[in-house]
Motif scaffolding. Sequence first.
Motif, PDB file in Angstrom:
ATOM      1  N   MET A  31       0.916  -1.365   0.185  1.00  0.00           N
ATOM      2  CA  MET A  31       0.054   0.068   0.064  1.00  0.00           C
ATOM      3  C   MET A  31       0.918   1.304  -0.152  1.00  0.00           C
ATOM      4  O   MET A  31       0.482   2.272  -0.590  1.00  0.00           O
ATOM      5  CB  MET A  31      -0.908  -0.034   1.375  1.00  0.00           C
ATOM      6  N   LEU A  32       1.976   1.284   0.740  1.00  0.00           N
ATOM      7  CA  LEU A  32       2.665   2.487   0.841  1.00  0.00           C
ATOM      8  C   LEU A  32       3.941   2.685  -0.056  1.00  0.00           C
ATOM      9  O   LEU A  32       4.246   3.948  -0.621  1.00  0.00           O
ATOM     10  CB  LEU A  32       3.590   2.205   2.327  1.00  0.00           C
ATOM     11  N   GLN A  33       4.515   1.657  -0.586  1.00  0.00           N
ATOM     12  CA  GLN A  33       5.500   1.545  -1.791  1.00  0.00           C
ATOM     13  C   GLN A  33       5.043   1.908  -3.185  1.00  0.00           C
ATOM     14  O   GLN A  33       3.951   1.580  -3.495  1.00  0.00           O
ATOM     15  CB  GLN A  33       6.407   0.436  -1.757  1.00  0.00           C
ATOM     16  N   SER A  34       5.736   2.630  -3.992  1.00  0.00           N
ATOM     17  CA  SER A  34       5.256   2.763  -5.647  1.00  0.00           C
ATOM     18  C   SER A  34       5.004   1.547  -6.162  1.00  0.00           C
ATOM     19  O   SER A  34       5.759   0.483  -5.947  1.00  0.00           O
ATOM     20  CB  SER A  34       6.757   3.530  -6.023  1.00  0.00           C
ATOM     21  N   SER A  35       4.315   1.319  -7.166  1.00  0.00           N
ATOM     22  CA  SER A  35       4.091   0.144  -7.933  1.00  0.00           C
ATOM     23  C   SER A  35       5.057   0.165  -9.062  1.00  0.00           C
ATOM     24  O   SER A  35       4.864  -0.803  -9.627  1.00  0.00           O
ATOM     25  CB  SER A  35       2.583   0.076  -8.346  1.00  0.00           C
ATOM     26  N   SER A  36       5.745   1.254  -9.052  1.00  0.00           N
ATOM     27  CA  SER A  36       6.647   1.250 -10.051  1.00  0.00           C
ATOM     28  C   SER A  36       8.263   1.518  -9.194  1.00  0.00           C
ATOM     29  O   SER A  36       8.813   2.678  -9.447  1.00  0.00           O
ATOM     30  CB  SER A  36       6.565   2.517 -11.135  1.00  0.00           C
ATOM     31  N   PRO A  37       8.528   0.606  -8.757  1.00  0.00           N
ATOM     32  CA  PRO A  37       9.873   0.759  -7.827  1.00  0.00           C
ATOM     33  C   PRO A  37      11.156   1.055  -8.799  1.00  0.00           C
ATOM     34  O   PRO A  37      11.207   0.310  -9.819  1.00  0.00           O
ATOM     35  CB  PRO A  37      10.026  -0.451  -7.094  1.00  0.00           C
ATOM     36  N   SER A  38      12.054   1.790  -8.067  1.00  0.00           N
ATOM     37  CA  SER A  38      13.062   2.156  -9.055  1.00  0.00           C
ATOM     38  C   SER A  38      14.315   0.824  -8.910  1.00  0.00           C
ATOM     39  O   SER A  38      14.577   0.453  -7.690  1.00  0.00           O
ATOM     40  CB  SER A  38      13.867   3.310  -8.741  1.00  0.00           C
ATOM     41  N   TYR A  39      14.578   0.314  -9.785  1.00  0.00           N
ATOM     42  CA  TYR A  39      15.492  -0.741  -9.804  1.00  0.00           C
ATOM     43  C   TYR A  39      16.999  -0.169  -9.590  1.00  0.00           C
ATOM     44  O   TYR A  39      17.729  -1.176  -8.999  1.00  0.00           O
ATOM     45  CB  TYR A  39      15.213  -1.684 -11.118  1.00  0.00           C
ATOM     46  N   LEU A  40      17.269   1.066  -9.650  1.00  0.00           N
ATOM     47  CA  LEU A  40      18.506   1.714  -9.191  1.00  0.00           C
ATOM     48  C   LEU A  40      18.394   1.452  -8.028  1.00  0.00           C
ATOM     49  O   LEU A  40      19.510   1.151  -7.215  1.00  0.00           O
ATOM     50  CB  LEU A  40      18.743   2.922  -9.832  1.00  0.00           C
ATOM     51  N   LEU A  41      17.499   1.971  -7.041  1.00  0.00           N
ATOM     52  CA  LEU A  41      17.420   1.789  -5.548  1.00  0.00           C
ATOM     53  C   LEU A  41      17.434   0.427  -5.218  1.00  0.00           C
ATOM     54  O   LEU A  41      18.311  -0.057  -4.292  1.00  0.00           O
ATOM     55  CB  LEU A  41      16.133   2.422  -5.095  1.00  0.00           C
ATOM     56  N   LEU A  42      16.739  -0.442  -5.572  1.00  0.00           N
ATOM     57  CA  LEU A  42      16.789  -2.037  -5.248  1.00  0.00           C
ATOM     58  C   LEU A  42      18.076  -2.412  -5.484  1.00  0.00           C
ATOM     59  O   LEU A  42      18.516  -3.321  -4.608  1.00  0.00           O
ATOM     60  CB  LEU A  42      15.576  -2.570  -6.030  1.00  0.00           C
ATOM     61  N   ALA A  43      18.794  -2.326  -6.647  1.00  0.00           N
ATOM     62  CA  ALA A  43      20.180  -2.950  -7.215  1.00  0.00           C
ATOM     63  C   ALA A  43      20.978  -2.494  -6.015  1.00  0.00           C
ATOM     64  O   ALA A  43      22.162  -3.044  -5.698  1.00  0.00           O
ATOM     65  CB  ALA A  43      20.331  -2.680  -8.378  1.00  0.00           C
ATOM     66  N   SER A  44      20.782  -1.046  -5.670  1.00  0.00           N
ATOM     67  CA  SER A  44      21.874  -0.532  -4.553  1.00  0.00           C
ATOM     68  C   SER A  44      21.822  -0.870  -3.439  1.00  0.00           C
ATOM     69  O   SER A  44      22.813  -1.337  -2.741  1.00  0.00           O
ATOM     70  CB  SER A  44      21.711   1.102  -4.606  1.00  0.00           C
ATOM     71  N   LEU A  45      20.667  -1.569  -2.908  1.00  0.00           N
ATOM     72  CA  LEU A  45      20.577  -2.340  -1.658  1.00  0.00           C
ATOM     73  C   LEU A  45      21.183  -3.663  -1.767  1.00  0.00           C
ATOM     74  O   LEU A  45      22.099  -4.202  -0.832  1.00  0.00           O
ATOM     75  CB  LEU A  45      19.167  -2.537  -1.276  1.00  0.00           C
TER      76      LEU A  45
END
Length: 583
Positions: A350-364
């Motif tokens: 509900m809280l996160q974007s339905s189009s998450p940034s893969y740059l952010l995800l990959a950085s994790l």
Amino acid sequence: VTRARPSANQMCPLMGLADCAPRCPRLPNPLPTHLRGCWGSPCKWGIRASDGVGRESDPQESVKQLRTRHRRILESIYKDSGSDFLIANSTAQCGTAPLVSALKTSAQQAVVCFHFPGHNRGKASPPALSQLVGLGAFVHDLPELPELDDLFTPKGVILDAQKKASELFGSSETWFLVGGTTCGIQASIMATCSPGETLILPRNSHISATSGMVLSGAVPKYVIPEYNSQWDIACGVTPLQVESAIKELAEDGKKAAAVLVTSPTYHGICSKLSGIAEVCHSHGIPVIVDEAHGAHFKFHPGFPSTALEQGADLTAQSTHKVLCSLTQSSMLHVGGTLIDREHVGRCLQMLQSSSPSYLLLASLDAARAQLSENPDTIFDEAVILASETRKEIEAIPGISVLSSSDMFSSFSDIDPLRVTVSVSQLGLSGYEADDILAEEHQIISELAGTRSITFAINLGTCGEDIQKLISSIKHLSATFFKKNRSHPCMEDGVTGAPFADVHMSLSPRDAFFAKKRKVDIWRSIGQVSGELICPYPPGIPVLIPGEVITEEAVNYLLHLRKKGAMISGAADRQLSSVVVCDR
């Protein structure tokens, strides 16, 4: 549009990239024959203003045609040379970072794209931004393609990456967050508190806790944090305070749905979470920890124990603060058996974007892989530098450094990488000293307060940085200490943050949706706040929706504004008026 022959200092006429910039070290050197031009120095990508076959470009060729041809050259390099010049992570790290590896592979595919985003893997990237960050960010800015998994129902590389993070950080399950720790705190409150249920939390909690209560409908039971007036710093909360709050609720026939604790604080002060967890678990109450500033605690024996090690049930960490992921990326960890994990997942969706940034995800994923290479020693140098910094700054006249001995006995642990210095004996506020350091010495701190400045040491800090910091503080001392020795910084009668007298008239949710009006700030005293006003950083609200406004709160806000603090959330930036709820 036509193009003239570029001079040595002009921008590349093909993509707007700087001509004559150093060639990317990952490009083959020399370039293959079919990629060499016949005039002009190579741009930053190592490409000359040529079509790649030795023929000089037609001066009448349009910019659009030039860009198309330049793009083909880039694709040729990317496909044929085996170069990783568009890949930010090394091949070695890609092998241990499943999401990074999948993103690299997907970006390298020779495909024709009819999907979002509109820059089409950098082919139509805005020049102003591509000049700043390069094309690599655009090439890897991909949507949720099948091979890249789905953040909300992960079955592939995201699930694998989250499992590796869970193993490293010692959780039962870990979620990647693209909405920062704010999103993690909000989801944690929503997952544990239903409308009308009580959340026990410190009054100096981050703004995200208030928004979490608005979203969930939880009602706050505030614990007043212990306060150090000499430093004007609020500390944490104690197990005894939490136990007293639980008993007070029980006397009214209520039970807390959850307890939220901030540890460490922005200044690195840690609460005794093991004692708090023991108290809460004896009553079947889950413990949520805002551990935004403590994601690194697991990776050096000199750091305080992590929230999970001390029994926390949910802990949100800002992987982008002391650790090395991109800003806005965080992790949420769960431990124990009191948390409904499926409900947490629904709240995050509900809280996160339905189009998450893969740059952010990959950085994790990349930050986790970086830690995994040498988790026991990666912070050795940073800890040594921080220790040396403290010793040298403590010897400077008129300057003192915050340590555990300055806090109450209840708070014996402090993050060694967080260096907070008092400048009040120089006759300066922290805001004034911070401005001087930035404008005259190019020293940028993490946090300025009424009497102190906080500096964050991290993996990128080097000895040269430390020496510049120390010499700059010495210059502050030499300039202001003798001049103001008998006139230390006065606080205009304001003795500290107004947390001691808190009375809630409405829940944060009811106040948020109530009808409101503006009144003169002095006439707001005694009325119910309709807005959330806080200095940022650190993001600790002075006024919260639903709280009765006190004279102390008004004085403190005006005091902060006078000292130069950044105040966020107020409809009236000058603070001449305040939004209040109609009764």
